[in-house]
Design a protein around this motif. Structure first.
Motif, PDB file in Angstrom:
ATOM      1  N   LEU A  10      40.824  32.340  40.590  1.00 47.70           N
ATOM      2  CA  LEU A  10      39.937  31.206  40.828  1.00 47.70           C
ATOM      3  C   LEU A  10      39.460  30.592  39.520  1.00 47.70           C
ATOM      4  O   LEU A  10      39.397  29.375  39.379  1.00 47.70           O
ATOM      5  N   GLY A  11      39.100  31.434  38.549  1.00 39.53           N
ATOM      6  CA  GLY A  11      38.617  30.923  37.265  1.00 39.53           C
ATOM      7  C   GLY A  11      37.721  31.937  36.586  1.00 39.53           C
ATOM      8  O   GLY A  11      37.577  33.078  37.038  1.00 39.53           O
ATOM      9  N   GLU A  12      37.104  31.536  35.504  1.00 41.50           N
ATOM     10  CA  GLU A  12      36.228  32.434  34.754  1.00 41.50           C
ATOM     11  C   GLU A  12      34.898  32.641  35.474  1.00 41.50           C
ATOM     12  O   GLU A  12      34.386  31.715  36.117  1.00 41.50           O
ATOM     13  N   PRO A  13      34.304  33.843  35.380  1.00 41.55           N
ATOM     14  CA  PRO A  13      32.990  34.063  35.999  1.00 41.55           C
ATOM     15  C   PRO A  13      31.906  33.278  35.278  1.00 41.55           C
ATOM     16  O   PRO A  13      32.041  32.928  34.103  1.00 41.55           O
ATOM     17  N   THR A  14      30.838  32.994  35.997  1.00 44.10           N
ATOM     18  CA  THR A  14      29.684  32.273  35.450  1.00 44.10           C
ATOM     19  C   THR A  14      28.531  33.241  35.253  1.00 44.10           C
ATOM     20  O   THR A  14      28.242  34.071  36.121  1.00 44.10           O
ATOM     21  N   VAL A  15      27.865  33.159  34.103  1.00 43.58           N
ATOM     22  CA  VAL A  15      26.705  34.009  33.821  1.00 43.58           C
ATOM     23  C   VAL A  15      25.441  33.254  34.219  1.00 43.58           C
ATOM     24  O   VAL A  15      25.254  32.080  33.898  1.00 43.58           O
ATOM     25  N   PHE A  16      24.556  33.953  34.924  1.00 47.65           N
ATOM     26  CA  PHE A  16      23.289  33.381  35.374  1.00 47.65           C
ATOM     27  C   PHE A  16      22.137  34.097  34.675  1.00 47.65           C
ATOM     28  O   PHE A  16      22.083  35.328  34.641  1.00 47.65           O
ATOM     29  N   ASP A  17      21.205  33.339  34.133  1.00 46.60           N
ATOM     30  CA  ASP A  17      19.989  33.894  33.546  1.00 46.60           C
ATOM     31  C   ASP A  17      18.830  32.955  33.866  1.00 46.60           C
ATOM     32  O   ASP A  17      18.989  31.986  34.629  1.00 46.60           O
ATOM     33  N   LYS A  18      17.666  33.211  33.291  1.00 47.99           N
ATOM     34  CA  LYS A  18      16.483  32.422  33.648  1.00 47.99           C
ATOM     35  C   LYS A  18      16.620  30.948  33.275  1.00 47.99           C
ATOM     36  O   LYS A  18      15.958  30.089  33.872  1.00 47.99           O
ATOM     37  N   ASP A  19      17.479  30.646  32.319  1.00 51.31           N
ATOM     38  CA  ASP A  19      17.653  29.250  31.893  1.00 51.31           C
ATOM     39  C   ASP A  19      18.648  28.489  32.754  1.00 51.31           C
ATOM     40  O   ASP A  19      18.646  27.251  32.758  1.00 51.31           O
TER      41      ASP A  19
END
Length: 361
Positions: A345-354
């Motif tokens: 599908l593609g590269e993973p996305t990183v989630f943080d407070k921003d």
């Protein structure tokens, strides 16, 4: 190779016989009449025609690891919308348990009898479904795995969330950054037999063997079976068994949420780092209250949509699952099939407070 009409005739004839499936003139449909190997399973597949018209009116069944699991609900809704856009029909079947492998086999057998055009399945066990899926393929049904694979010879295409290597390594990298590359860590996985989990864990261990992680030590792996209560209890157990535990990786959306829930209400909040794979909606509160610094995932709706597009492309003869073949998946773009029929599908996305508030799934 049989023409599409002959393949459909075979499928209809095979489905009309009893569940024991005796041999027919369309080719063997018993273990004794056809070799149970990759060639036999793929016998109905001709050469790909990337310009073939997209078939409409197909029925593609989604069989997730577990129905009513929030992650798979989002993924399968993505598949449903994609099939609607393609002029085909969606159905979802499955068990309420993420470890009911016999239940998954029964559903595949039923779908084969029902003569659906395609099956998209997230396998609970890499080997348990093989015989049933090969039988479906021999009866003219296209088989796509998504999220969790089976053996390569038991399906046409595997739609992977991202590169398995990228997922395994980046989770260790995220935790390493949060810990300053030192301390004891543990893994909270789903089921012991889950193909995707075990593949990712293999890459995690390989990443941990690099010199930069010499002061990080993997001290335990627990299994919550994608059950919230079990995952909560396993988190508690890990912390009791390893009082110096500094971080946990949970590569499962159910597991990371349950672990975050436990940590958030304990003395370990902010002290024991937690990362892994989760949905923004599940993890938002734990990021904002300081329990979790960062985690990652892909968009599960897009994963389901890509599985649907792959199933329709197979049914239309645009692809056969061979390396180098390409197909268009609507607004998702064009995808190329890699080794062993894998599509990323593609590269993973990183989630943080921003960043977390930018995403609503």
């Amino acid at each position: 190779m049989p023409a599409p009409g002959i393949r459909k005739a075979c499928a209809a004839l095979a489905a009309a016989v009893t569940l024991a499936l005796t041999a027919t003139a369309c080719g063997g449909t018993t273990k004794n009449s056809v070799k149970d190997d990759d060639t036999a399973a793929r016998a109905s597949h001709g050469k790909a025609d990337p310009h073939a018209p997209v078939k409409k009116g197909l029925t593609v069944a989604f069989l997730p690891k577990q129905v009513n699991n929030p992650y798979f609900t989002v993924a399968d809704q993505g598949g449903e919308q994609a099939l609607k856009d393609l002029g085909s029909s969606f159905k979802e079947v499955g068990t309420n348990s993420a470890t009911d492998t016999s239940g998954q086999v029964s559903y595949v057998n039923t779908l084969t009898q029902q003569r659906v055009d395609g099956i998209a399945v997230s396998a609970q066990d890499p080997g348990a479904l093989c015989t049933a899926l090969k039988q479906a393929m021999r009866n003219g049904i296209e088989v796509v795995t998504y999220d969790s694979d089976t053996d390569a010879g038991c399906r046409d295409v595997f739609v992977s969330q991202a590169s398995a290597e990228a997922l395994g390594r980046t989770e260790v990298q995220l935790l390493g950054e949060q810990l300053g590359y030192k301390g004891e860590i543990a893994i909270l996985s789903a089921a012991q037999t889950a193909t995707n989990q075990n593949t990712w864990i293999g890459f995690m261990k390989d990443e941990l063997a690099k010199p930069r992680y010499k002061n990080m030590k993997l001290v335990g792996t627990a299994y919550g079976n994608d059950d919230a209560q079990q995952s909560f209890q396993q988190t508690q157990g890990l912390l009791q068994e390893h009082p110096r535990l500094a971080g946990i990786i949970s590569p499962t959306t159910v597991g990371i949420k349950a672990a975050a829930q436990y940590l958030s209400g304990s003395r370990y909040k902010g002290k024991v780092k937690l990362t892994g794979l989760g949905t923004p909606n599940d993890m938002r509160r734990y990021v904002k209250n300081g329990t979790v610094d960062a985690f990652e995932l892909w968009d599960p709706a897009k994963l389901g949509a890509l599985a649907a597009h792959a199933a329709v492309a197979l049914s239309s003869g645009r692809i056969t699952g061979q390396r180098g073949e390409t197909f268009r998946a609507g607004g998702l773009g064009t995808f190329t099939i890699g080794d062993k029929g894998v599509v990323d599908l593609g590269e993973p996305t990183v989630f943080d407070k921003d960043t977390i508030d930018r995403y609503k799934f």
